[in-house]
Design a protein around this motif. Structure first.
Motif, PDB file in Angstrom:
ATOM      1  N   TRP A 246      -0.750   1.814  -8.501  1.00  0.00           N
ATOM      2  CA  TRP A 246       0.176   1.503  -7.958  1.00  0.00           C
ATOM      3  C   TRP A 246       1.543   1.935  -8.312  1.00  0.00           C
ATOM      4  O   TRP A 246       1.764   1.359  -9.763  1.00  0.00           O
ATOM      5  CB  TRP A 246       0.487  -0.427  -7.690  1.00  0.00           C
ATOM      6  CG  TRP A 246       1.555  -0.813  -6.643  1.00  0.00           C
ATOM      7  CD1 TRP A 246       3.581  -1.107  -8.001  1.00  0.00           C
ATOM      8  CD2 TRP A 246       2.129  -1.072  -5.597  1.00  0.00           C
ATOM      9  NE1 TRP A 246       4.015  -1.850  -6.967  1.00  0.00           N
ATOM     10  CE2 TRP A 246       3.211  -1.467  -5.735  1.00  0.00           C
ATOM     11  CE3 TRP A 246       1.741  -0.816  -4.750  1.00  0.00           C
ATOM     12  CZ2 TRP A 246       4.407  -1.724  -4.821  1.00  0.00           C
ATOM     13  CZ3 TRP A 246       2.239  -0.904  -3.321  1.00  0.00           C
ATOM     14  CH2 TRP A 246       3.799  -1.747  -3.501  1.00  0.00           C
ATOM     15  N   ILE A 306      -1.585  -3.468   3.236  1.00  0.00           N
ATOM     16  CA  ILE A 306      -0.838  -4.482   2.426  1.00  0.00           C
ATOM     17  C   ILE A 306      -0.183  -4.614   1.663  1.00  0.00           C
ATOM     18  O   ILE A 306       0.890  -4.296   1.573  1.00  0.00           O
ATOM     19  CB  ILE A 306      -2.002  -4.193   1.263  1.00  0.00           C
ATOM     20  CG1 ILE A 306      -3.393  -4.393   0.750  1.00  0.00           C
ATOM     21  CG2 ILE A 306      -1.618  -5.865  -0.279  1.00  0.00           C
ATOM     22  CD1 ILE A 306      -3.785  -3.930   0.060  1.00  0.00           C
ATOM     23  N   THR A 308       4.524  -5.351   0.875  1.00  0.00           N
ATOM     24  CA  THR A 308       4.848  -4.954  -0.492  1.00  0.00           C
ATOM     25  C   THR A 308       4.800  -5.956  -1.612  1.00  0.00           C
ATOM     26  O   THR A 308       4.557  -5.730  -2.755  1.00  0.00           O
ATOM     27  CB  THR A 308       5.675  -4.343  -0.212  1.00  0.00           C
ATOM     28  OG1 THR A 308       5.796  -3.259   0.842  1.00  0.00           O
ATOM     29  CG2 THR A 308       6.528  -3.833  -1.720  1.00  0.00           C
ATOM     30  N   SER A 311       1.908  -6.914  -3.614  1.00  0.00           N
ATOM     31  CA  SER A 311       1.376  -5.487  -4.029  1.00  0.00           C
ATOM     32  C   SER A 311       1.807  -5.179  -5.390  1.00  0.00           C
ATOM     33  O   SER A 311       2.752  -6.140  -6.107  1.00  0.00           O
ATOM     34  CB  SER A 311       1.516  -4.413  -3.032  1.00  0.00           C
ATOM     35  OG  SER A 311       0.805  -4.311  -2.019  1.00  0.00           O
ATOM     36  N   THR A 328      -1.564 -11.561  -7.634  1.00  0.00           N
ATOM     37  CA  THR A 328       0.094 -10.842  -7.361  1.00  0.00           C
ATOM     38  C   THR A 328       0.794 -11.644  -8.630  1.00  0.00           C
ATOM     39  O   THR A 328       0.395 -12.478  -9.287  1.00  0.00           O
ATOM     40  CB  THR A 328       0.310 -11.629  -5.711  1.00  0.00           C
ATOM     41  OG1 THR A 328       0.361 -13.548  -6.136  1.00  0.00           O
ATOM     42  CG2 THR A 328      -0.556 -11.872  -4.887  1.00  0.00           C
TER      43      THR A 328
END
Length: 396
Positions: A246, A306, A308, A311, A328
């Motif tokens: 990420w 997915i 943001t 994420s 999360t």
């Protein structure tokens, strides 16, 4: 759905998401027992290294360690079905290997451990005093950091001999790096090999954090800068060739941060405080899941469905590679969610929500779930949703 597997009411946790607390036969569980579910640490705080027999629920205390933190513990991890390793402090940071067969320590390594290769032959080592100085919650407190040039060591697990060392000099080509406030973390070896990725990080005079993703080809002794946009977060190897992270795919924010204008800086800080909308983070900042292919030397954006806002958590992949597990960060209701993403169907299956006490949310001693895949229908997490730190098995 979830089952507590450490003692009720006592504070137990394992550590990071890239390691498993269970040995190969799944009979024994490793954990840290601490006095608080979360608080700012001091030099006297100790973690008890615990071994739980899951068949009869008995616990044995191995030793205490002052080389630990709430995010990654003492880097406690299994080396085999009978041996495990962890960091401790004895006038210096070291790593110890314990063997269950005769219930004794087998080896002391003079360089503390961070991560280890799949074949358990080499490991990464960092200066935990450096980490503590620049990133609270991920280093150790027993020694004051003394400025030095070394940032990362790769060592032989047999004798702690240094096989590779990276210094500040290896990153001198970055003009925007403050080398008085830099470090390396998130070192992850590729499956079945010695190549590894890591984050090189720095804090500038305005307290802005810059993170750069690097890949090291161990055989060719080649250092490759994969991403230099300034933001890179959690990552995981999908397979021996592909690494998923990420991160930020555009240089917009990095360029703005370098503007020498106090008014603009104040506006940026206000926006950050209020929260950057997901649309801006994705489309202007370029925050997304990215895939680095080490054979091609290229990084590409993954088109995942997915949102943001959920994420950027701690994620890993099931063996069939078509499913991704992630948690999360805690939302405005102090809840963190577990979910599984299906690459084929581009769909999300939410597993459950877990609350975190407000007083530790967003602190360096918070409790992230750090989900670890145990099998195709079981994961293990750390959680504080019952008012203490516990390790839970979650059926999926």
């Amino acid at each position: 759905m979830e089952k507590l597997i450490t003692p009720f009411g006592k504070n137990h946790f394992f550590g990071y998401y890239d390691k498993s607390p269970l040995n190969y036969t799944k009979k024994f569980l490793l954990s840290h027992e601490v006095t608080s579910l979360g608080k700012k640490l001091n030099k006297n705080d100790e973690a008890r290294i615990c071994l739980t027999n899951l068949e009869n629920r008995s616990i044995k205390y191995i030793e205490t360690s002052k080389a630990w933190n709430y995010q990654q513990g003492s880097q406690l991890q299994w080396l085999s079905d009978n041996k495990f390793i962890f960091n401790t402090y004895e006038k210096k940071y070291i790593a110890k290997i314990f063997d269950l067969k005769d219930f004794k320590f087998k080896k002391i390594l003079e360089n503390p451990i961070y991560s280890i290769s799949d074949d358990k032959k080499i490991y990464s080592s960092i200066d935990y005093s450096r980490i503590h100085k620049f990133r609270e919650g991920y280093g150790y407190l027993q020694k004051e950091h003394r400025n030095n040039e070394s940032l990362l060591k790769i060592c032989d697990l047999e004798d702690s001999r240094i096989l590779l060392e990276l210094y500040k000099e290896d990153f001198k080509f970055y003009s925007d790096i403050d080398f008085d406030a830099c470090w390396i973390d998130h070192i992850l070896f590729a499956p079945n090999g010695y190549d590894f990725t890591f984050l090189f990080r720095s804090i500038n005079k305005d307290r802005n954090l810059f993170s750069y993703l690097f890949y090291y080809n161990f055989k060719e002794k080649k250092l490759v800068n994969v991403l230099d946009t300034g933001m890179a977060g959690h990552g995981s190897w999908l397979d021996e060739t592909n690494f998923i992270i990420w991160a930020r795919n555009k240089n917009t924010v990095k360029k703005i941060s370098q503007i020498n204008n106090n008014f603009i800086k104040k506006i940026i800080n206000i926006v950050r405080f209020l929260g950057v909308p997901s649309f801006i983070r994705k489309n202007i900042y370029g925050d997304n899941f990215l895939k680095f292919n080490k054979s091609e030397g290229k990084i590409n954006e993954l088109k995942l469905n997915i949102a943001t806002k959920i994420s950027g958590g701690h994620f890993s992949f099931f063996k069939d590679k078509n499913l991704m597990l992630s948690d999360t960060y805690h939302n405005e209701k102090n809840q963190s969610e577990l979910f599984i993403y299906d690459f084929k169907n581009k769909s999300i299956k939410f597993i459950n929500k877990f609350s975190c006490p407000a007083e530790i949310k967003d602190k360096s001693y918070r409790c992230d779930l750090h989900p670890r895949i145990i099998s195709e229908n079981e994961i293990i997490i750390d959680s504080t949703h019952e008012g203490f730190r516990g390790i839970y098995s979650v059926k999926i």
